[in-house]
Enzyme design. Structure first.
Site, short mmCIF file in Angstrom:
data_model
loop_
_atom_site.label_atom_id
_atom_site.label_comp_id
_atom_site.label_asym_id
_atom_site.label_seq_id
_atom_site.Cartn_x
_atom_site.Cartn_y
_atom_site.Cartn_z
N GLU A 45 0.88 -1.03 -0.05
CA GLU A 45 -0.02 -0.03 0.06
C GLU A 45 0.88 1.26 -0.02
OE1 GLU A 45 -2.87 1.19 3.04
OE2 GLU A 45 -3.42 -0.93 3.03
N ASP A 56 -5.37 9.20 9.55
CA ASP A 56 -3.96 8.67 10.00
C ASP A 56 -3.62 8.84 11.60
OD1 ASP A 56 -3.02 6.76 7.98
OD2 ASP A 56 -3.35 8.73 6.64
N TYR A 171 -11.42 -3.77 3.01
CA TYR A 171 -10.61 -3.36 4.09
C TYR A 171 -11.26 -3.18 5.45
CZ TYR A 171 -6.69 -0.59 6.13
OH TYR A 171 -5.62 -0.06 6.74
#
Length: 257
Positions: A45, A56, A171
């Site tokens: 990734e 994040d 995911y």
């Protein structure tokens, strides 16, 4: 679609490793990618640096900030991915990017450049599936997959929508919140949710967020089809600790056997 990503999932339960392009420098990020692959990562990734990476945690935020400050653009990232793909043609590369860089370049142009430079698919964490129809159509027309995320809070309706939109795999975010290493993961909930997602969608499910240990990987792979590790890699990447990266990947792979 039947592209490289699906091929890998058909062959094995892949270890998917995230790294930040251009961090701490372009050369060192290329060495990180090579080290990951040589140590046994099955899919990479590739983080495209962005100024406001809302999904994040602190480790990856620092990487975004440094790369952005150094002027790393999608063009630099694509040069990097082209280099990786020339050396490792069988390793799928998934670009993880926020939507803004795609919007600025233009969806079609961005997908074309990505395809020409070795990218096999996209993860765009801030692009909701309800607004992603056009982007998915364009990406798919270039043979690129679009991978979407599901969270522990996702209800059945949401799971069905993502099931339709996500190519290759889904995911699953093991925790609510942001990325980052964790000591413990919520196993019972994770088991239940991954089984539910697979049953409803019929798609492969890879689990990420908080994964950093062989034990995590072992438990996750009992229910999931793949495991994703990010912050643990980026932490070592920032120190240019290539030996550490190699050791980490080999340990995590042991958990997958």
């Amino acid at each position: 679609m039947g592209n490289l990503i699906e091929k890998v999932f058909e062959q094995k339960k892949p270890l998917i490793c995230y790294f930040m392009a251009g961090y701490p420098s372009v050369e060192k990020s290329l060495k990180t990618a090579e080290t990951l692959i040589e140590a046994g990562a099955d899919i990479l990734e590739v983080g495209i640096p962005f100024s406001d990476p809302v999904a994040d945690g602190p480790t990856i935020q620092v990487a975004h900030e440094k790369a952005v400050k150094d002027g790393i653009t999608p063009v630099n990232v694509f040069e990097l991915t082209r280099n990786i793909k020339e050396k490792f043609p069988d390793i799928p590369l998934i670009a993880m990017t926020y939507y803004n860089p795609i919007f600025v370049v233009g969806e079609e142009k961005f997908c074309k450049q990505a395809k020409e430079n070795g990218i096999d698919g996209f993860i765009v964490p801030d692009l909701p599936p309800e607004e992603a129809g056009e982007f998915k159509k364009i990406a798919n027309s270039f043979g690129l997959s679009t991978v979407f995320l599901l969270a522990p809070t996702s209800n059945e309706e949401r799971i069905k929508i993502i099931g339709k939109m996500s190519d290759g795999f889904i995911y699953y975010v093991s925790l609510t919140g942001i990325t980052g290493e964790r000591e413990q993961l919520p196993w019972e909930e994770l088991k239940e949710k991954v089984s539910q997602i697979k049953k409803i969608t019929g798609k492969k499910v890879a689990v990420g967020f908080g994964v950093s240990k062989k034990e995590h990987v072992k438990k996750i792979s009992e229910v999931a089809d793949g495991v994703i590790v990010g912050s643990a890699v980026v932490k070592l990447q920032g120190k240019s600790d290539f030996e550490g990266i190699e050791k980490l990947v080999k340990q995590l792979k042991e958990g997958l056997r």
